[in-house]
Design a protein around this motif. Sequence first.
Motif, mmCIF file in Angstrom:
data_model
loop_
_atom_site.group_PDB
_atom_site.id
_atom_site.type_symbol
_atom_site.label_atom_id
_atom_site.label_comp_id
_atom_site.label_asym_id
_atom_site.label_seq_id
_atom_site.Cartn_x
_atom_site.Cartn_y
_atom_site.Cartn_z
ATOM 1 N N UNK A 15 -16.228 36.283 -3.417
ATOM 2 C CA UNK A 15 -16.300 35.375 -2.266
ATOM 3 C C UNK A 15 -15.083 35.518 -1.358
ATOM 4 N N UNK A 16 -14.009 36.093 -1.844
ATOM 5 C CA UNK A 16 -12.772 36.207 -1.073
ATOM 6 C C UNK A 16 -12.849 37.416 -0.145
ATOM 7 N N UNK A 17 -12.539 37.219 1.124
ATOM 8 C CA UNK A 17 -12.689 38.265 2.128
ATOM 9 C C UNK A 17 -11.390 39.077 2.234
ATOM 10 N N UNK A 18 -11.207 40.003 1.299
ATOM 11 C CA UNK A 18 -10.005 40.828 1.289
ATOM 12 C C UNK A 18 -9.906 41.691 2.547
ATOM 13 N N UNK A 19 -11.037 42.159 3.040
ATOM 14 C CA UNK A 19 -11.020 43.011 4.234
ATOM 15 C C UNK A 19 -10.499 42.259 5.450
ATOM 16 N N UNK A 20 -10.962 41.022 5.630
ATOM 17 C CA UNK A 20 -10.501 40.215 6.757
ATOM 18 C C UNK A 20 -9.014 39.888 6.632
ATOM 19 N N UNK A 21 -8.581 39.568 5.422
ATOM 20 C CA UNK A 21 -7.167 39.269 5.215
ATOM 21 C C UNK A 21 -6.312 40.496 5.484
ATOM 22 N N UNK A 103 -2.000 35.844 -2.358
ATOM 23 C CA UNK A 103 -2.914 35.077 -3.216
ATOM 24 C C UNK A 103 -2.160 34.191 -4.209
ATOM 25 N N UNK A 104 -0.978 33.688 -3.807
ATOM 26 C CA UNK A 104 -0.241 32.751 -4.642
ATOM 27 C C UNK A 104 0.370 33.333 -5.891
ATOM 28 N N UNK A 105 0.400 34.667 -5.995
ATOM 29 C CA UNK A 105 0.905 35.270 -7.235
ATOM 30 C C UNK A 105 2.377 34.999 -7.470
ATOM 31 N N UNK A 106 3.114 34.594 -6.416
ATOM 32 C CA UNK A 106 4.525 34.254 -6.577
ATOM 33 C C UNK A 106 4.704 33.104 -7.576
ATOM 34 N N UNK A 107 3.691 32.268 -7.742
ATOM 35 C CA UNK A 107 3.785 31.147 -8.677
ATOM 36 C C UNK A 107 4.021 31.577 -10.111
ATOM 37 N N UNK A 108 3.621 32.800 -10.451
ATOM 38 C CA UNK A 108 3.764 33.262 -11.830
ATOM 39 C C UNK A 108 5.212 33.463 -12.249
ATOM 40 N N UNK A 128 16.195 47.792 6.386
ATOM 41 C CA UNK A 128 16.707 46.906 7.435
ATOM 42 C C UNK A 128 15.596 46.588 8.445
ATOM 43 N N UNK A 129 15.474 45.327 8.789
ATOM 44 C CA UNK A 129 14.403 44.832 9.653
ATOM 45 C C UNK A 129 13.025 44.978 9.003
ATOM 46 N N UNK A 130 13.011 45.175 7.677
ATOM 47 C CA UNK A 130 11.749 45.247 6.952
ATOM 48 C C UNK A 130 11.060 43.892 6.911
ATOM 49 N N UNK A 131 9.766 43.924 6.634
ATOM 50 C CA UNK A 131 8.913 42.749 6.732
ATOM 51 C C UNK A 131 8.385 42.345 5.360
ATOM 52 N N UNK A 132 8.577 41.074 5.010
ATOM 53 C CA UNK A 132 8.009 40.504 3.784
ATOM 54 C C UNK A 132 6.954 39.479 4.172
ATOM 55 N N UNK A 133 5.746 39.647 3.634
ATOM 56 C CA UNK A 133 4.661 38.681 3.846
ATOM 57 C C UNK A 133 4.353 38.052 2.511
ATOM 58 N N UNK A 134 4.623 36.748 2.403
ATOM 59 C CA UNK A 134 4.548 36.032 1.133
ATOM 60 C C UNK A 134 3.585 34.853 1.245
ATOM 61 N N UNK A 135 2.532 34.897 0.457
ATOM 62 C CA UNK A 135 1.539 33.813 0.444
ATOM 63 C C UNK A 135 1.846 32.897 -0.734
ATOM 64 N N UNK A 136 2.195 31.631 -0.475
ATOM 65 C CA UNK A 136 2.676 30.767 -1.554
ATOM 66 C C UNK A 136 1.567 30.229 -2.447
ATOM 67 N N UNK A 137 1.968 29.808 -3.637
ATOM 68 C CA UNK A 137 1.144 28.984 -4.511
ATOM 69 C C UNK A 137 1.249 27.552 -4.005
ATOM 70 N N UNK A 225 -3.871 29.083 2.963
ATOM 71 C CA UNK A 225 -2.786 28.784 2.020
ATOM 72 C C UNK A 225 -1.411 28.796 2.684
ATOM 73 N N UNK A 226 -1.325 29.282 3.903
ATOM 74 C CA UNK A 226 -0.040 29.463 4.555
ATOM 75 C C UNK A 226 0.513 30.854 4.282
ATOM 76 N N UNK A 227 1.484 31.277 5.119
ATOM 77 C CA UNK A 227 2.068 32.606 4.962
ATOM 78 C C UNK A 227 3.498 32.597 5.482
#
Length: 237
Positions: A15-21, A103-108, A128-137, A225-227
């Motif tokens: 059910x999760x739309x990985x392609x859209x994400x 997908x909240x995996x940081x919670x682990x 340097x100037x690298x990008x981190x995208x973190x989806x929280x639990x 979930x926020x980002x």
Amino acid sequence: MYNETAKYYDIIYRFKDFESEAAQIKEIIKKHFGNITPSLLDVGCGTGSHLQYLKAISNAEGLDYSEEMIDVARQKNPDITFHCQDMADFNLAKSYHVITCLFGSIGYVQTLSRLTKTLNTFATHLTPQGLLLLEPWFQPDEWKPNTVHGIFIDEPHLKIARVNTSFVSGSISHFDLHYLIGTPQGTDHICETHELGLFTHETIMRLLSEAGCSVEFDKHGLSGRGLFKCVKTKEIF
């Protein structure tokens, strides 16, 4: 975790739309880096469903603690390098333009000390100037203990009922995932225990800043979930 159920993960989460994400992530990356082909590491990559789509615009790699999930990811993405390591203290001896943790995996990571260590590890692996995208639990006030949840798969040769009740102990959310899996070979019951730390967004933002990143928080994010969108602006370590 997932040592017996990794092979069913994709069908349970179909059910999760990985392609859209992934398409949203591509837009964020393009806006930040322009037309370069960035190197990318997906931490907590699971079965590689986001990487399936992200590899088209990046030199992508994946990292996960579960060997069974990595095995599935490799089958789906034989052209990608995967690493089986702990997100808190992995050392790949290289840097990446982009790190994703979705997908909240940081919670682990569970505890504040391990969260701090993990975010520092992410920062040391960013250019340097690298990008981190973190989806929280979930945050502590968002978690709903004593609620019951279920996912059901009904196919001709596969029936799955996955049921759990959510609980909380201090700052740890926990739940036992009970799987009843029916195949032509028989019916099995499997139980997995999952424990994830509940961290406020303010705590995560503070630790990211201390790790040398500027931070922007998108309340909706990829899936509601926020980002956290973070740029490495300083070398701290």
